[in-house]
Design an enzyme around this catalytic site. Structure first.
Site, mmCIF file in Angstrom:
data_model
loop_
_atom_site.group_PDB
_atom_site.id
_atom_site.type_symbol
_atom_site.label_atom_id
_atom_site.label_comp_id
_atom_site.label_asym_id
_atom_site.label_seq_id
_atom_site.Cartn_x
_atom_site.Cartn_y
_atom_site.Cartn_z
ATOM 1 N N GLY A 171 42.508 47.761 87.711
ATOM 2 C CA GLY A 171 41.396 48.605 88.129
ATOM 3 C C GLY A 171 40.283 48.524 87.103
ATOM 4 O O GLY A 171 40.510 48.100 85.964
ATOM 5 N N GLN A 199 33.008 51.546 82.371
ATOM 6 C CA GLN A 199 33.649 50.629 81.418
ATOM 7 C C GLN A 199 32.811 49.372 81.180
ATOM 8 O O GLN A 199 33.043 48.658 80.203
ATOM 9 C CB GLN A 199 35.041 50.204 81.922
ATOM 10 C CG GLN A 199 36.032 51.356 81.955
ATOM 11 C CD GLN A 199 37.383 50.887 82.436
ATOM 12 O OE1 GLN A 199 37.626 50.811 83.629
ATOM 13 N NE2 GLN A 199 38.270 50.544 81.515
ATOM 14 N N CYS A 247 44.746 50.910 79.257
ATOM 15 C CA CYS A 247 43.349 50.948 79.698
ATOM 16 C C CYS A 247 42.616 49.803 79.015
ATOM 17 O O CYS A 247 42.786 49.585 77.815
ATOM 18 C CB CYS A 247 42.709 52.280 79.325
ATOM 19 S SG CYS A 247 40.991 52.415 79.845
ATOM 20 N N LEU A 248 41.794 49.096 79.783
ATOM 21 C CA LEU A 248 41.039 47.975 79.210
ATOM 22 C C LEU A 248 40.065 48.456 78.134
ATOM 23 O O LEU A 248 39.660 47.664 77.282
ATOM 24 C CB LEU A 248 40.292 47.223 80.318
ATOM 25 C CG LEU A 248 41.202 46.522 81.344
ATOM 26 C CD1 LEU A 248 40.380 46.000 82.512
ATOM 27 C CD2 LEU A 248 41.993 45.395 80.686
ATOM 28 N N HIS A 298 43.380 57.354 87.501
ATOM 29 C CA HIS A 298 42.893 56.839 86.219
ATOM 30 C C HIS A 298 41.416 56.410 86.341
ATOM 31 O O HIS A 298 40.601 56.718 85.463
ATOM 32 C CB HIS A 298 43.796 55.660 85.811
ATOM 33 C CG HIS A 298 43.394 54.913 84.578
ATOM 34 N ND1 HIS A 298 44.176 54.888 83.441
ATOM 35 C CD2 HIS A 298 42.318 54.127 84.300
ATOM 36 C CE1 HIS A 298 43.577 54.132 82.523
ATOM 37 N NE2 HIS A 298 42.448 53.661 83.024
ATOM 38 N N GLU A 299 41.069 55.719 87.443
ATOM 39 C CA GLU A 299 39.688 55.226 87.608
ATOM 40 C C GLU A 299 38.716 56.374 87.874
ATOM 41 O O GLU A 299 37.604 56.380 87.347
ATOM 42 C CB GLU A 299 39.603 54.192 88.740
ATOM 43 C CG GLU A 299 40.487 52.963 88.587
ATOM 44 C CD GLU A 299 40.408 52.307 87.231
ATOM 45 O OE1 GLU A 299 39.395 52.451 86.532
ATOM 46 O OE2 GLU A 299 41.389 51.644 86.848
ATOM 47 N N HIS A 347 37.667 57.984 84.779
ATOM 48 C CA HIS A 347 36.602 57.267 84.050
ATOM 49 C C HIS A 347 35.217 57.735 84.508
ATOM 50 O O HIS A 347 34.286 57.804 83.695
ATOM 51 C CB HIS A 347 36.700 55.753 84.284
ATOM 52 C CG HIS A 347 37.648 55.034 83.375
ATOM 53 N ND1 HIS A 347 37.499 55.002 81.998
ATOM 54 C CD2 HIS A 347 38.738 54.275 83.640
ATOM 55 C CE1 HIS A 347 38.471 54.254 81.473
ATOM 56 N NE2 HIS A 347 39.239 53.812 82.438
HETATM 57 O O1 GNR Z 1 44.911 47.403 83.989
HETATM 58 C C1 GNR Z 1 45.211 48.591 83.908
HETATM 59 N N1 GNR Z 1 46.521 48.951 83.970
HETATM 60 C C2 GNR Z 1 46.932 50.267 84.087
HETATM 61 C C3 GNR Z 1 48.276 50.536 83.856
HETATM 62 C C4 GNR Z 1 48.754 51.809 83.984
HETATM 63 C C5 GNR Z 1 47.914 52.827 84.352
HETATM 64 C C6 GNR Z 1 46.579 52.589 84.561
HETATM 65 C C7 GNR Z 1 46.082 51.311 84.442
HETATM 66 S S1 GNR Z 1 44.397 50.996 84.741
HETATM 67 C C8 GNR Z 1 44.161 49.613 83.693
HETATM 68 C C9 GNR Z 1 42.763 49.060 83.873
HETATM 69 C C10 GNR Z 1 41.757 50.085 83.425
HETATM 70 O O2 GNR Z 1 41.566 50.397 82.272
HETATM 71 N N2 GNR Z 1 41.100 50.719 84.379
HETATM 72 O O3 GNR Z 1 40.220 51.678 84.054
HETATM 73 NI NI NI Z 2 40.900 52.493 82.180
#
Ligand code: GNR
Ligand code: NI
Length: 173
Positions: free
Chosen positions: A46, A51, A94-95, A136-137, A140
């Protein structure tokens, strides 16, 4: 298509609330394609526009496994309109917090409403890794990172590690 640079915490742009998109136009569609390309090459499941330094409510997701057909989701103004009381722990990454992981508690299932790339309103139910990723997204878009859901001690440990990693980086010309 273009690969966009991904912001790494601590960065004030990751803590800012993103603005709703009024109309999905070619610029937003191009942003979503660039975000998908950036997410696939990272690789990640995601990516939210903040980001990549864009303060707009735009998210892309693809939780398909490597041996499956890609299933890209393009979401504008996504909202959680229902969340289960049932919660579970999942180890998140998270990236924007590279190489950092922690257990986060979230709803097991959610119902999401969003505007798609053709300006159509859509809804779907998500659970499992898709449900976690959507939550999670959307976080953000509010300026919330997964570390905001864990203890202050663990959060500070992760943020200090990232600060140190940044300081230790060779100076870029
Ligand atoms: O790539 C991603 N893997 C992930 C693993 C567990 C819970 C959430 C994520 S999202 C993350 C990519 C990201 O940072 N999206 O904002
Ligand atoms: Ni993230």
């Amino acid at each position: 298509m273009a690969i966009l640079p991904i912001l790494v915490a601590p960065d004030p742009r990751l803590k800012t609330k993103a603005k709703a998109v009024e109309k999905v136009d070619d610029g937003i569609r191009q942003l979503m394609e660039d975000m998908l390309e950036t997410m696939y090459q990272a690789p990640g499941i995601g990516l939210a526009a903040p980001q990549v330094g864009v303060a707009k409510r735009v998210v892309v997701i693809d939780v398909a496994k490597e041996d499956e057909e890609p299933q890209p989701l393009r979401m504008v103004n996504p909202e959680i309109i229902w969340a289960s009381d049932d919660e579970e722990l999942y180890e998140e990454g998270c990236l924007s917090l590279p190489e950092q992981f922690a257990d986060v508690v979230r709803s097991v299932a959610v119902r999401v409403r969003y505007v798609d790339h053709q300006n159509e309103i859509r809804e779907f139910d998500a659970d499992d890794i898709l449900g976690i990723c959507v939550q999670h997204e959307i976080d953000h878009l509010e300026g919330t990172l997964f570390v905001d859901h864990i203890s202050k001690l663990k959060r500070n440990m992760i943020l200090r590690k990232l600060q140190k990693a940044r300081k230790d980086q060779p100076v870029t010309v």
